[in-house]
Design a protein around this motif. Structure first.
Motif, PDB file in Angstrom:
ATOM      1  N   SER A  90      -6.646   2.989   0.967  1.00  0.00           N
ATOM      2  CA  SER A  90      -6.252   3.475  -0.350  1.00  0.00           C
ATOM      3  C   SER A  90      -6.128   4.991  -0.369  1.00  0.00           C
ATOM      4  N   GLU A 141      -0.621  -1.206  -0.858  1.00  0.00           N
ATOM      5  CA  GLU A 141       0.677  -1.622  -1.395  1.00  0.00           C
ATOM      6  C   GLU A 141       0.822  -1.228  -2.865  1.00  0.00           C
ATOM      7  N   ARG A 142      -0.213  -1.464  -3.627  1.00  0.00           N
ATOM      8  CA  ARG A 142      -0.142  -1.203  -5.062  1.00  0.00           C
ATOM      9  C   ARG A 142       0.001   0.285  -5.358  1.00  0.00           C
ATOM     10  N   THR A 146       4.024   2.220  -6.636  1.00  0.00           N
ATOM     11  CA  THR A 146       4.288   3.021  -7.841  1.00  0.00           C
ATOM     12  C   THR A 146       5.145   4.239  -7.535  1.00  0.00           C
TER      13      THR A 146
END
Length: 296
Positions: A90, A141-142, A146
């Protein structure tokens, strides 16, 4: 004018992407904590969990595009330290997309974002990670999803040649090939299926989706769905050694216990991408043959 691509991660896939881009006149720059082998692309040191370091590298390299293929990618390691795995994936995704300021970005992700309950996972299949590696990649991925100009490229099991004395765990093909060539036996799960992809084909598709017009999410799986035991037997066939050197075992018996039963990817979008760029993805038999013909 040459296009500069910053590739974050200088491992097996990152180096293949760099070679593909360089062969087509681009300027790839690898970035990672430790340097790659000397015969690869230009390299800069980067701790991608450090926001300031990410900003400095982007400022110094001034890339036109980014490819994120950062780790940790060892499924067993991630399972042992799941919170750190998510934090590392992340942080790198967050810092680099912020530092990139809207530059074209491709994240290489995984088939482990699915629970393995079925063999067909296309771009519309709901995600449900079965292990810590899948959860870490899904978190990345998240974040990347964005970004205003990004593609998440989920890739099935990647294979190709690696030296036997490689410092990390070898990819499945290389591990089997080296052991079988040495006259050793190989144990391989009969109940863990995948859609393997040759590393050169992964690099080619990655280079293609760096271009304008790529979908925001794309799956890349090989055309063959095989168990690891079947795949090991195909490698034995290619080497001309008896299949009896391959012993099928349950995945729970070894390091594949944390893998889903089906790490397979299908796609409703890949054929159009391949057609547009004049590419194709090779099956297991052709891939094994090509690798063994070029083997050192």
């Amino acid at each position: 004018m040459s296009t500069t691509t910053l590739i974050v991660g200088s491992g097996f896939v990152g180096r293949a992407v760099a070679a593909r881009l360089a062969a087509r006149g681009g300027t790839p720059v690898l970035a990672s904590r430790t340097p790659p082998p000397e015969d690869t692309a230009p390299w800069v040191r980067l701790d991608a969990t450090d926001a300031d370091a990410c900003a400095q590298v982007v400022e110094s390299v001034r890339p036109d595009r980014l490819v994120l293929v950062h780790g940790p990618s060892d499924v067993t390691w991630c399972e042992a330290d799941p919170e750190r795995a998510i934090a590392l994936h992340s942080a790198a995704a967050r810092h680099l997309t912020a530092a990139a300021r809207g530059r074209r970005t491709v994240l290489i992700s995984t088939d482990n974002v699915f629970d393995g309950s079925g063999p067909d996972n296309d771009e519309a299949t709901p995600t449900a990670p079965a292990n810590a590696y899948g959860r870490a990649k899904l978190a990345a991925e998240r974040i990347v999803g964005t970004a205003p100009d990004a593609t998440v490229l989920r890739v099935s099991l990647v294979y190709g040649w690696e030296p036997a004395d490689c410092a990390k765990w070898l990819n499945f093909f290389a591990a089997c090939a080296h052991r079988l060539r040495a006259g050793e036996r190989v144990e391989a799960p009969h109940d863990q299926w995948t859609t393997p992809v040759l590393v050169a084909d992964v690099a080619a598709v990655t280079a293609a989706v760096l271009e304008p017009g790529a979908p925001g999410l794309l799956h890349l799986g090989g055309p063959d769905r095989v168990s690891r035991a079947e795949w090991a037997a195909a490698i034995a066939d290619g080497l001309g050694v008896p299949r009896t050197r391959v012993t099928p075992v349950p995945r729970a018996a070894g390091r594949y216990a944390s893998r889903p039963a089906h790490t397979c990817l299908t796609s409703t979008l890949l054929d159009e991408v391949l057609r547009r760029h004049g590419l194709r993805v090779r099956g297991v038999a052709e891939g094994v043959r090509a690798l063994l013909e070029a083997a050192p």
